[in-house]
Write an enzyme that holds these catalytic residues in place. Structure first.
Site, PDB file in Angstrom:
ATOM      1  N   CYS B 162       0.812  -1.229   0.000  1.00  0.00           N
ATOM      2  CA  CYS B 162       0.000   0.000   0.000  1.00  0.00           C
ATOM      3  C   CYS B 162       0.838   1.269   0.000  1.00  0.00           C
ATOM      4  O   CYS B 162       0.304   2.369  -0.117  1.00  0.00           O
ATOM      5  CB  CYS B 162      -0.921   0.002   1.204  1.00  0.00           C
ATOM      6  SG  CYS B 162      -1.624  -1.608   1.510  1.00  0.00           S
ATOM      7  N   HIS B 294      -3.723   7.981   5.325  1.00  0.00           N
ATOM      8  CA  HIS B 294      -3.816   6.627   4.781  1.00  0.00           C
ATOM      9  C   HIS B 294      -5.262   6.153   4.962  1.00  0.00           C
ATOM     10  O   HIS B 294      -5.832   5.556   4.068  1.00  0.00           O
ATOM     11  CB  HIS B 294      -2.809   5.711   5.473  1.00  0.00           C
ATOM     12  CG  HIS B 294      -2.701   4.369   4.848  1.00  0.00           C
ATOM     13  ND1 HIS B 294      -2.426   4.198   3.518  1.00  0.00           N
ATOM     14  CD2 HIS B 294      -2.869   3.116   5.359  1.00  0.00           C
ATOM     15  CE1 HIS B 294      -2.423   2.903   3.232  1.00  0.00           C
ATOM     16  NE2 HIS B 294      -2.697   2.223   4.331  1.00  0.00           N
ATOM     17  N   GLU B 305      -3.116   5.464  13.065  1.00  0.00           N
ATOM     18  CA  GLU B 305      -2.684   6.645  12.309  1.00  0.00           C
ATOM     19  C   GLU B 305      -2.967   7.920  13.111  1.00  0.00           C
ATOM     20  O   GLU B 305      -2.143   8.846  13.123  1.00  0.00           O
ATOM     21  CB  GLU B 305      -3.399   6.696  10.949  1.00  0.00           C
ATOM     22  CG  GLU B 305      -2.917   7.854  10.082  1.00  0.00           C
ATOM     23  CD  GLU B 305      -3.391   7.772   8.634  1.00  0.00           C
ATOM     24  OE1 GLU B 305      -4.297   6.958   8.342  1.00  0.00           O
ATOM     25  OE2 GLU B 305      -2.851   8.529   7.799  1.00  0.00           O
ATOM     26  N   LYS B 326      -9.897   7.587   0.540  1.00  0.00           N
ATOM     27  CA  LYS B 326     -10.326   6.198   0.336  1.00  0.00           C
ATOM     28  C   LYS B 326     -11.819   6.048   0.580  1.00  0.00           C
ATOM     29  O   LYS B 326     -12.434   5.095   0.105  1.00  0.00           O
ATOM     30  CB  LYS B 326      -9.540   5.257   1.245  1.00  0.00           C
ATOM     31  CG  LYS B 326      -8.069   5.106   0.850  1.00  0.00           C
ATOM     32  CD  LYS B 326      -7.373   4.039   1.678  1.00  0.00           C
ATOM     33  CE  LYS B 326      -5.920   3.843   1.258  1.00  0.00           C
ATOM     34  NZ  LYS B 326      -5.025   4.907   1.745  1.00  0.00           N
ATOM     35  N   HIS B 331      -9.403   1.580  -1.473  1.00  0.00           N
ATOM     36  CA  HIS B 331      -7.971   1.419  -1.243  1.00  0.00           C
ATOM     37  C   HIS B 331      -7.342   0.821  -2.501  1.00  0.00           C
ATOM     38  O   HIS B 331      -7.477  -0.369  -2.774  1.00  0.00           O
ATOM     39  CB  HIS B 331      -7.735   0.518  -0.042  1.00  0.00           C
ATOM     40  CG  HIS B 331      -6.309   0.510   0.420  1.00  0.00           C
ATOM     41  ND1 HIS B 331      -5.264   0.979  -0.357  1.00  0.00           N
ATOM     42  CD2 HIS B 331      -5.743   0.113   1.587  1.00  0.00           C
ATOM     43  CE1 HIS B 331      -4.132   0.846   0.306  1.00  0.00           C
ATOM     44  NE2 HIS B 331      -4.394   0.331   1.492  1.00  0.00           N
ATOM     45  N   PHE B 390       0.968  -2.915   4.561  1.00  0.00           N
ATOM     46  CA  PHE B 390       1.164  -4.254   5.118  1.00  0.00           C
ATOM     47  C   PHE B 390       2.649  -4.573   4.989  1.00  0.00           C
ATOM     48  O   PHE B 390       3.284  -4.231   3.986  1.00  0.00           O
ATOM     49  CB  PHE B 390       0.374  -5.279   4.296  1.00  0.00           C
ATOM     50  CG  PHE B 390      -1.012  -5.550   4.832  1.00  0.00           C
ATOM     51  CD1 PHE B 390      -1.537  -4.835   5.889  1.00  0.00           C
ATOM     52  CD2 PHE B 390      -1.793  -6.540   4.251  1.00  0.00           C
ATOM     53  CE1 PHE B 390      -2.812  -5.102   6.385  1.00  0.00           C
ATOM     54  CE2 PHE B 390      -3.071  -6.811   4.730  1.00  0.00           C
ATOM     55  CZ  PHE B 390      -3.581  -6.099   5.801  1.00  0.00           C
TER      56      PHE B 390
END
Lengths: 86, 402
Positions: B162, B294, B305, B326, B331, B390
């Site tokens: 990501c 994010h 976050e 998003k 995403h 990830f």
């Protein structure tokens, strides 16, 4: 259903390296150091074992799958549902 | 070190093809997420995604080229055409040789992989398309962009799930800043909304079945997206010399690895990437007005976050506008950082913080200003774009109004 419960506990024990004896129905997964990723793996193993679909979302893990008993009851209900529909 | 500016940008996304439509939808709070239409979903639990709708490859490529291009490369090349056209650059007389092409992708040509396996395992087929390998290789989008424009400088793909696009753009920025090249065509692309990929994400148990609600108390997971965004980065000197229209300045990048867990996000790792971007750009926390988060809509990311922003910004955190795009386009994994840098750059240019839509109710563990539901006029001079992948790989870009 006693068999289902026994098998569920055995799967949880196998995935977590915990003794079945500590898997009391009221025991909180968090207290047993079973993290949400562990629960995801346990759910997968249970689905494969019992040929069921468990509607588990890790984002709601704290409310829906808090205790060992929650997991056992969910699987028992789905196994019953499956045999009823057969 | 040289200053680096953005002189072109292009996009293919669930909010449309082309920057103008993208920004109109984004600033208008329009949701590009809906039922998956590109393949049957009867065997899926999660049946929604931020798909690029109405993308007709034949409108962009002749039949001979389409055979060589997975959907991901089609997105990447179309976005690069818009970016390069806007920059006004012509890659002749050695300019192509002084141009880098750095594209991020999480997984490469997944549509090709999925179709091939279906044919072999599902239908007992004997053969796959002769261009299966050049279609799915992760460097295909990068290579096809170099061929499209005649870019003969350093070129490669960066993969960090990501954060792929953010790392790619950050690295391209460093190449231009350090004088390795004068120009970089950079961004990210992803097109992995396939049956196999959806099954994989379903198995992670982190997906929402109905909606992406970042930072909201009733958030219940992420929604997959796809698309591509590509930028032309250029040294300020080069842009000035040819009288180019300058859209924004890239002023810093911060990167870090959590080195802890393969899926769970980490406050310290994320905060270190944010602080590194501020330090790289020589910014104090109070110099920043907006963060494009994010903000995946998972329980874990959004709380982590938020804490990381508190850790990096201190008392200034509560004065920031922080929003997750998003909520509108999903995403897009390896493309996410590029689509979101585009949202950030447009926010700067228009003086508007785009919203976080589907905001239900505040969550005590997400206590910042997330610009709920409606865009807001805001004088943004400096903004950040966050990407946390990830694997614990983090990237943060800092951009400024020019």
């Amino acid at each position: 259903m006693a068999d289902v419960k026994k098998e569920v506990l055995e799967i949880i024990a196998a995935k977590t390296s915990l003794d079945v004896a500590v898997l009391e129905p009221a025991a909180l997964l968090a207290d047993l150091n079973i993290a949400s990723l562990d629960v995801v793996e346990i759910v997968f193993a249970l689905e494969e074992k019992f040929d069921i679909q468990i509607p588990f979302n890790a984002n709601k893990a704290k409310t829906e799958f808090a205790t060992v008993g929650d997991v056992v009851r969910a699987v028992e209900a789905l196994v019953t549902e499956r045999s009823d529909s057969n | 070190m040289r200053r680096v500016v953005i002189t072109g940008r292009g996009v293919v996304s669930a909010l449309g093809i082309g920057v103008e439509g993208f920004w109109t939808a984004l600033s208008g709070g329009r949701c590009g997420i809906g039922p998956i239409v590109n393949f049957p979903t009867d065997r899926l639990t999660v049946k929604i995604a931020g798909e690029v709708r109405d993308f007709d490859p034949t409108a962009h490529f002749d039949a001979k080229r389409i055979g060589l291009m997975d959907r991901i490369s089609q997105f990447a090349v179309v976005a690069s055409r818009e970016a390069v056209a806007q920059s006004g650059l012509v890659f002749a007389d050695g300019v192509g040789g002084r141009t880098a092409t750095i594209i991020g992708t999480g997984v490469g040509g997944m549509t090709t992989v999925d179709d091939s396996y279906k044919k072999l395992y599902g239908e007992n087929g004997q053969r796959v398309h002769p261009f299966t390998i050049p279609r799915f290789m992760a460097n295909a989008p990068t290579s096809l962009i170099t061929m499209e424009h005649g870019l003969t400088g350093p070129a490669y793909t960066i993969a960090s799930a990501c954060a792929s696009a953010t790392h790619a753009i950050g690295h391209a920025y460093q190449l231009v800043r350090g004088g390795v090249v004068d120009v970089a065509v950079t961004g990210g692309a992803e097109a992995c909304i396939t049956f196999g990929t959806m099954k994989g994400w379903e198995a992670m148990r982190v997906m929402s079945v109905d909606c992406c609600r970042p930072f909201s108390r009733n958030r219940n997971g992420m929604v997959l997206g796809e698309g591509a965004a590509v930028f032309v980065l250029e040294s300020l000197e080069s842009a000035h010399a040819r009288g180019a229209d300058i859209l924004a300045e890239v002023i810093g990048v911060g990167m870090s690895a959590d080195a802890r867990d393969i899926t769970a996000p980490d406050v310290n790792g994320a905060a270190r990437a944010i602080s590194a971007a501020l330090a790289d750009a020589r910014l104090n926390p109070e110099d920043v007005q907006y963060i494009n988060a994010h903000g995946t809509g998972t329980a874990a990311n959004d709380a982590t976050e938020t804490q990381a922003i508190h850790q990096a910004f201190g008392f200034h955190a509560r004065r920031l506008a922080v929003s997750s795009s998003k909520s509108m386009f999903g995403h897009a994994l390896g493309a996410a950082g590029a689509l979101e840098l585009l949202a950030t750059v447009e926010a700067l240019r228009h003086g508007v913080a785009p919203p976080t839509i589907h905001f239900g109710e505040p969550d005590p563990v997400c206590d910042l200003d997330y610009v709920p539901d409606t865009a807001r006029d805001l004088d943004i001079r400096v903004a950040l774009s966050n990407s946390f992948a990830f694997g614990g790989l983090n990237g943060v870009l800092a951009v400024a109004k020019f």
